[in-house]
Write an enzyme that holds these catalytic residues in place. Sequence first.
Site, PDB file in Angstrom:
ATOM      1  N   HIS A  79      21.649 -28.637  18.940  1.00  0.00           N
ATOM      2  CA  HIS A  79      22.482 -27.434  18.896  1.00  0.00           C
ATOM      3  C   HIS A  79      21.578 -26.208  18.848  1.00  0.00           C
ATOM      4  O   HIS A  79      21.759 -25.249  19.610  1.00  0.00           O
ATOM      5  CB  HIS A  79      23.411 -27.476  17.685  1.00  0.00           C
ATOM      6  N   ASP A 139      15.413  -4.015  43.688  1.00  0.00           N
ATOM      7  CA  ASP A 139      15.544  -5.392  43.209  1.00  0.00           C
ATOM      8  C   ASP A 139      14.536  -5.556  42.087  1.00  0.00           C
ATOM      9  O   ASP A 139      13.917  -4.572  41.651  1.00  0.00           O
ATOM     10  CB  ASP A 139      15.268  -6.407  44.340  1.00  0.00           C
ATOM     11  N   TRP A 151      15.276 -27.761  15.160  1.00  0.00           N
ATOM     12  CA  TRP A 151      14.832 -27.032  16.363  1.00  0.00           C
ATOM     13  C   TRP A 151      13.406 -26.525  16.187  1.00  0.00           C
ATOM     14  O   TRP A 151      12.713 -26.225  17.159  1.00  0.00           O
ATOM     15  CB  TRP A 151      15.784 -25.875  16.693  1.00  0.00           C
ATOM     16  N   SER A 187       9.233 -20.482  32.387  1.00  0.00           N
ATOM     17  CA  SER A 187      10.327 -19.679  32.924  1.00  0.00           C
ATOM     18  C   SER A 187      10.395 -18.319  32.227  1.00  0.00           C
ATOM     19  O   SER A 187      10.503 -17.272  32.879  1.00  0.00           O
ATOM     20  CB  SER A 187      11.638 -20.446  32.744  1.00  0.00           C
ATOM     21  N   SER A 188      10.309 -18.338  30.902  1.00  0.00           N
ATOM     22  CA  SER A 188      10.405 -17.082  30.148  1.00  0.00           C
ATOM     23  C   SER A 188       9.252 -16.145  30.458  1.00  0.00           C
ATOM     24  O   SER A 188       9.444 -14.936  30.573  1.00  0.00           O
ATOM     25  CB  SER A 188      10.387 -17.361  28.646  1.00  0.00           C
ATOM     26  N   HIS A 201       9.078 -15.968  14.702  1.00  0.00           N
ATOM     27  CA  HIS A 201       9.676 -14.727  14.225  1.00  0.00           C
ATOM     28  C   HIS A 201       9.857 -13.680  15.316  1.00  0.00           C
ATOM     29  O   HIS A 201      10.942 -13.134  15.460  1.00  0.00           O
ATOM     30  CB  HIS A 201       9.034 -14.167  12.970  1.00  0.00           C
ATOM     31  N   GLU A 205      10.397 -14.378  18.218  1.00  0.00           N
ATOM     32  CA  GLU A 205      11.513 -14.962  18.974  1.00  0.00           C
ATOM     33  C   GLU A 205      12.859 -14.457  18.449  1.00  0.00           C
ATOM     34  O   GLU A 205      13.792 -14.199  19.215  1.00  0.00           O
ATOM     35  CB  GLU A 205      11.426 -16.489  18.880  1.00  0.00           C
ATOM     36  N   TYR A 218      13.481 -11.589  17.265  1.00  0.00           N
ATOM     37  CA  TYR A 218      13.694 -10.246  17.811  1.00  0.00           C
ATOM     38  C   TYR A 218      13.909 -10.281  19.307  1.00  0.00           C
ATOM     39  O   TYR A 218      14.592  -9.419  19.851  1.00  0.00           O
ATOM     40  CB  TYR A 218      12.546  -9.329  17.397  1.00  0.00           C
ATOM     41  N   SER A 258      23.581   0.045  22.298  1.00  0.00           N
ATOM     42  CA  SER A 258      23.190   1.454  22.469  1.00  0.00           C
ATOM     43  C   SER A 258      23.718   2.052  23.766  1.00  0.00           C
ATOM     44  O   SER A 258      23.770   3.268  23.913  1.00  0.00           O
ATOM     45  CB  SER A 258      21.672   1.598  22.436  1.00  0.00           C
ATOM     46  N   HIS A 277       7.226 -15.564   6.040  1.00  0.00           N
ATOM     47  CA  HIS A 277       8.399 -15.531   5.173  1.00  0.00           C
ATOM     48  C   HIS A 277       9.335 -16.716   5.435  1.00  0.00           C
ATOM     49  O   HIS A 277      10.274 -16.925   4.696  1.00  0.00           O
ATOM     50  CB  HIS A 277       9.143 -14.183   5.262  1.00  0.00           C
ATOM     51  N   HIS A 278       9.039 -17.473   6.498  1.00  0.00           N
ATOM     52  CA  HIS A 278       9.786 -18.715   6.718  1.00  0.00           C
ATOM     53  C   HIS A 278       9.188 -19.854   5.909  1.00  0.00           C
ATOM     54  O   HIS A 278       9.677 -20.976   5.957  1.00  0.00           O
ATOM     55  CB  HIS A 278       9.758 -19.089   8.197  1.00  0.00           C
ATOM     56  N   THR A 306      15.249  -1.082  11.426  1.00  0.00           N
ATOM     57  CA  THR A 306      16.585  -1.616  11.711  1.00  0.00           C
ATOM     58  C   THR A 306      17.643  -0.677  11.154  1.00  0.00           C
ATOM     59  O   THR A 306      18.670  -0.412  11.802  1.00  0.00           O
ATOM     60  CB  THR A 306      16.744  -3.021  11.104  1.00  0.00           C
ATOM     61  N   LYS A 344      18.270   2.225  13.360  1.00  0.00           N
ATOM     62  CA  LYS A 344      19.169   1.910  14.475  1.00  0.00           C
ATOM     63  C   LYS A 344      20.626   1.961  14.034  1.00  0.00           C
ATOM     64  O   LYS A 344      21.470   2.583  14.678  1.00  0.00           O
ATOM     65  CB  LYS A 344      18.848   0.521  15.027  1.00  0.00           C
ATOM     66  N   ARG A 373      21.138 -27.623   3.985  1.00  0.00           N
ATOM     67  CA  ARG A 373      21.487 -27.703   5.402  1.00  0.00           C
ATOM     68  C   ARG A 373      20.995 -29.034   5.970  1.00  0.00           C
ATOM     69  O   ARG A 373      20.263 -29.768   5.316  1.00  0.00           O
ATOM     70  CB  ARG A 373      20.881 -26.517   6.168  1.00  0.00           C
TER      71      ARG A 373
END
Lengths: 540, 334
Positions: free
Chosen positions: A85, A114, A150, A177-178, A261, A263, A265, A276, A310-311, A336, A339, A458
Site C-alpha cells: 500500500h 513542449d 515501505w 524514471s523520476s 525526508h 521525498e 517534500y 497557490s 527525526h525518523h 511552512t 505559506k 502500526r
Amino acid sequence: MSAVSPDVVGGHDHSHDHDHHGAPTGLKRWLTATNHKDIGTLYLFFSFIMFLTGGTLALTIRAELFQPGLQIVRPEFFNQLTTMHGLIMVFGAIMPAFVGFANWMIPLMIGAPDMAFARMNNWSFWLLPPAALLLVGSFFVPGGANAAGWTMYAPLSLQMGMGMDMSIFAVHIMGASSIMGAINIVVTILNMRAPGMTLMKMPMFAWTWLITAYLLIAVMPVLAGAVTMLLTDRHFGTTFFNAAGGGDPVLYQHVFWFFGHPEVYIMILPAFGIVSQIVPAFARKPLFGYASMVYATASIAILSFVVWAHHMFTTGMPAVTQITFMYMTMLIAVPTGVKVFNWIATMWRGSMTFETPMLFAVGFIFVFTMGGFTGLMLAIAPADIQYQDTYFVVAHFHYVLVAGSLFALFAGTYFWIPKWTGHMYDEKLGKRHFWMSMISFNVTFFPMHFLGLAGMPRRVPDYNPFFTDFNQIATVGAFGFGLSQVFFLYIVLKCIKGGPKAADKPWDGAEGLEWTLPSPPPFHTFEVPPQFEAPAGHGH
Amino acid sequence: MSQTLEKYFVPAPSYYPLIGALALLLMGSGASMWVNHIEAGPWLVASGFAVLIYMLFGWFGTVARESEGGKYGKQVDKSFRWSMGWFIFSEVMFFAAFFGTLFYVRHIAVPDLGSDIGHYFWPAFQAAWPSAGPLGHLELTMTPTAGKIALGLALMVAAGAAVTYAHKPLEHGNRSQLQLVLVFTVVLVGLFLGAMTINWLPAINTALLLASAATLTWAHWSIRNGNRGQFNLFLAVTIILGVVFLGCQATEYTHAYHEGLKLSTGIYGSTFFMMTGFHGLHVTIGAIMLTVMLFRSLAGHFSADRHFAFEAAAWYWHFVDYVWLLLFLVVYVL
C-alpha cells in the site's frame, strides 16, 4: 489579464505549422507519444489506476482491522498489504500524478512548445508500468510480496524471498524514471520560459516543481544506493547492514531517510504550488507574498536535507544528535507557516466563491495544517519516543499525504479539467465529492490519533479489544472514502465525455498563460513563444 | 531574458522509449529471478540487455542524425547542456551515498562495535580500520609510508588543480598557456608517481586518470580549432589510458582475491569493492561514450563550434576522474 501578443497565441495561428506532426491515431498515439499533453494524460490515468490498486490494499487492511483477532488475512499477508500500500501510493499514485500535472501544465504556464526532451519524457512515463508490474506481480511469487514496510528496513528486508528483490528492482526503475522526469522539468523551466517571464514572475506551480525536481535529482540516486546495498547484502555477501561483518542495520535507516525526508517534500511541494494557483483565482486577489512564497519553498527544500534522523529517534542516537535534528525539524514549521499565512492573507477580504477547486484548496489548508501540527508533536524527541510506530504516526502522515497531496491533486483536477477536456465538470457532483471525501477522510483518520496516543502499534493485523471502537469507526470511514473516489472517477469520465462547453478562461479570477489558450488547447501550443507581461497590479 | 524567437525542435512520435521500457522490464524481472537461482533469469537479463543496446543505438543514432541535420537550435543546445549537468549531479549523489556509508562505518559503526556495548557480544573484537567486523578475517599489506603519502597527495591535488585550471586558457583560446598548463600537469603526475611507490597499483591508476584528463583537454582544444586529426589522436590516447586503468583495476582485484580480500570480507571488502567497482563501471561507461565520439568524429561528425556531444562525454570523464581522486584519498590512503 496576462497580455499576450495576439498573433502568437498558440493554436490560433496555423500558418506556420508546415513541418509539425499531428497526433498519430489509436494506440500508437499513446505508445509513441512525444506530446506533453498526451504524456500528462498517461501519467494521470496511470496514477489513478495505481491509486485504486493501493486503495484496494488499504481497504483490505481496514476490513481486517474492523475487529480484533484474525478474520480475513494471515499476518504475513497483512504485512505485505501495508508495505505494498505504501510503495504503490507513494511511487505509483502520488508522485506520478504530480508529474502528470507538471507535464500538462508547466509548458502551458511558461509558454513553452513542449517539454525540453519530449522523447525522454515518454520514456520516463513508460518505465512506470514495468515497475508497477514488478511491484504488483510480487504478490504472486513464492514467499509473496515485500513485507518489510515501505521503508524496507534492514535486517528484515535481508530475510525475505524473491518479492523483496522485485521491489528493489522496481525502485531502481522508478528512480530512473523520476530522475529523467525531474531533469526534463528543471531544463524546461530554466530554458524554455516565454520572453518576459523571469523566474520571479513564474507561476508558483512552476516554482514549486522546479524545487521539487531539484530534490528528486538529489535524492533518488541515494535511494538507489540504499537498495543496491540491500541487494548485495542479500545475495553477494556484503555486510553493510550486518554487525557481524562490521556494518550496522541503522546505517540503512540513515541512507534511506536521507532520501525519505526530502521525498516527503517531493510529495507536498507541488501540492503547495497547485493551491497557490487556486486560492488567488477564487479569492480574486493576487497571491499574497509571492516572493516570500518562493523563498519559503526553497527553505523547506534546503532544510529537508538536514532533518532525516527525526525518523530515528528511537535507534539510540547520541542525545546531541537527537536535539540537533529535533530543532532542525521544528525550524521547518517557519517556512511552512509562511505559506499557510500567505494563503490565508490571500483570501482575506477577497471576493471569494467556493467552487469545487476552492473547496478542496481550503479543505487542504485546514486539514494539512492539522497534519503539520501533529508533525510538530512528532518532532519533539522525548515525545516521539512514545509516538514512534503507533497509529499516531499513521494519522499524521495520512493527514499530510491524503488531505495534503491528494486533496491538492483533486483541487488541481477540478481547476484545470475544463482546460484539459473543453467541458465543465458537474459542479453539484464535484461539491458532493468534496464533502464526501472531507467527512469520510476525517472519520477514517481522526480516530487514529487517539488509537496511537493510547498505544496501538502500526503494522499489526490484530489488536487489544480495548481499541475496537475507534478501529470500527476508521474502517467505516475508509470504505466511505474509497467509495467517494469511485464517484470521483465517474465525475471525471462524465466530464471527458461531455458537459457544458468550457470557456477559454472558465474562472474569472484565474491568471496565467494557460487561460489564454482555447479549451481544450490544440495539440501543439506556443510553438512560437508568446510575449509575457506580468499583469498590472500583480503583487510582486 | 535574451531568448530568440526560433522554433524549438519537438521530435516526432517514437517507439524507442517503449522499447527502452521493455528492456528494463526484462532486465528487472530477469535479475530478480537470477539472484534467486531461477534458470530463466540470466536469459531474460541478456535479452533485456540486447534490447537496451538496440534502443541506445537507435535512439542516440536518431539524435546524432537530428543534430548533424541542423535541427537543434541554440535553445536546444542549451537544454542539452543543462540536462548533462543535472545528470552528473545525480551521479554525484549516487556516489555520495557510498562515501557517506564509508564515513559512517569507519567513524560510527566499527568504533561502536569496539565499545563497551560491542564487547558484551564480541569481547575479542578490536575496533580498527581496516576491519572486516567481529566475525570477519582481514589482513592487508601496508601502503607507502606517511611522508611519501603526504608529498604524493600534495602533488595529486596540484595536478588535479592544474588540469582544472587548464579550462581557462581553453575557453580563452590561449594556446601557449594551455600547452604550458597541460605539460605542467603531466610533470606533476610524473612527480606524484615518483613520490608514491612507483609499483603501487592505485597510484598508477591515479596517474593514468590524471594524465587522461590532460590528453582529453588537448583533444577538446583540437576540435575547437578544427584540427580533426589531432582530436582523433588525443581522444584515442584518452580512451587507451582509460582502458589501461580498467586493466590495472582488474589486476588489483585478482591480487586481492588471491590474498583473501573479497567482496564478502566484512565491511572493508563491501565498501572497497562496491566503491571501486561502481567507479570502474562509470569509467567503462565514460570510455564507451568517448569511443562513440571517436567513431562519430571518424564519420565526419562535429565541427569547431558544434560538438556538444563530445563535451558532454568529456564532462562525464572529468567527473569520473574527480570521483577517483576522492576514492584514492578515502579508500586507499586514509
